[in-house]
Design a protein around this motif. Sequence first.
Motif, PDB file in Angstrom:
ATOM      1  N   ASP A   1       0.819  -1.217   0.000  1.00  0.00           N
ATOM      2  CA  ASP A   1       0.000   0.000   0.000  1.00  0.00           C
ATOM      3  C   ASP A   1       0.854   1.269   0.000  1.00  0.00           C
ATOM      4  N   CYS A   2       1.917   1.276   0.803  1.00  0.00           N
ATOM      5  CA  CYS A   2       2.787   2.460   0.859  1.00  0.00           C
ATOM      6  C   CYS A   2       3.483   2.700  -0.473  1.00  0.00           C
ATOM      7  N   LEU A   3       3.993   1.640  -1.064  1.00  0.00           N
ATOM      8  CA  LEU A   3       4.695   1.807  -2.341  1.00  0.00           C
ATOM      9  C   LEU A   3       3.731   2.221  -3.446  1.00  0.00           C
ATOM     10  N   THR A   4       2.537   1.669  -3.446  1.00  0.00           N
ATOM     11  CA  THR A   4       1.526   2.059  -4.434  1.00  0.00           C
ATOM     12  C   THR A   4       1.156   3.532  -4.271  1.00  0.00           C
ATOM     13  N   ALA A   5       0.961   3.968  -3.029  1.00  0.00           N
ATOM     14  CA  ALA A   5       0.621   5.368  -2.775  1.00  0.00           C
ATOM     15  C   ALA A   5       1.766   6.286  -3.182  1.00  0.00           C
ATOM     16  N   SER A   6       2.985   5.905  -2.871  1.00  0.00           N
ATOM     17  CA  SER A   6       4.144   6.713  -3.226  1.00  0.00           C
ATOM     18  C   SER A   6       4.265   6.856  -4.744  1.00  0.00           C
TER      19      SER A   6
END
Length: 144
Positions: free
Chosen positions: A65-70
């Motif tokens: 989720d963090c990498l997708t958001a970034s």
Amino acid sequence: MSTPFDAPQQGGSTQTRLNSVPAEGGGGGGGGGTNVDTQRLDEAANALVELRGDTENADNAADDDCLTASRGLNKHSAGGMAEAGSWATAGSLVTMDVRWGSQVINLKSLLQDISDKLHTTSGHYTSTEQEEQARQRSISTPFG
């Protein structure tokens, strides 16, 4: 969340107790012996192993989720390349993801350590109980 060491109390709350030793009363010499339920210790240890696996799954989902958001933030930033980190928030998400990951590693280590110690304790109690039973059987008395 209830554990094998929680004993129901009045009013529906729980109070920690060790196996069959009552939660009430103080110290001192009581009439009964201590009863250690090694099966419950093993169940608690196995529950921690399961929780450790669930923690790994939660960490993997948070990473994704963090990498997708970034990537999403950087992709839609004006004047910046998609992977160039043109939004400060995107970089902060990655930093927090790294921090989260280190905390998860620490938690998993603690869960494993506690689980190992519960299994070891269970094994020691079982061994001690077997030795004591063998010792009791070997005692001969004039009464048969």
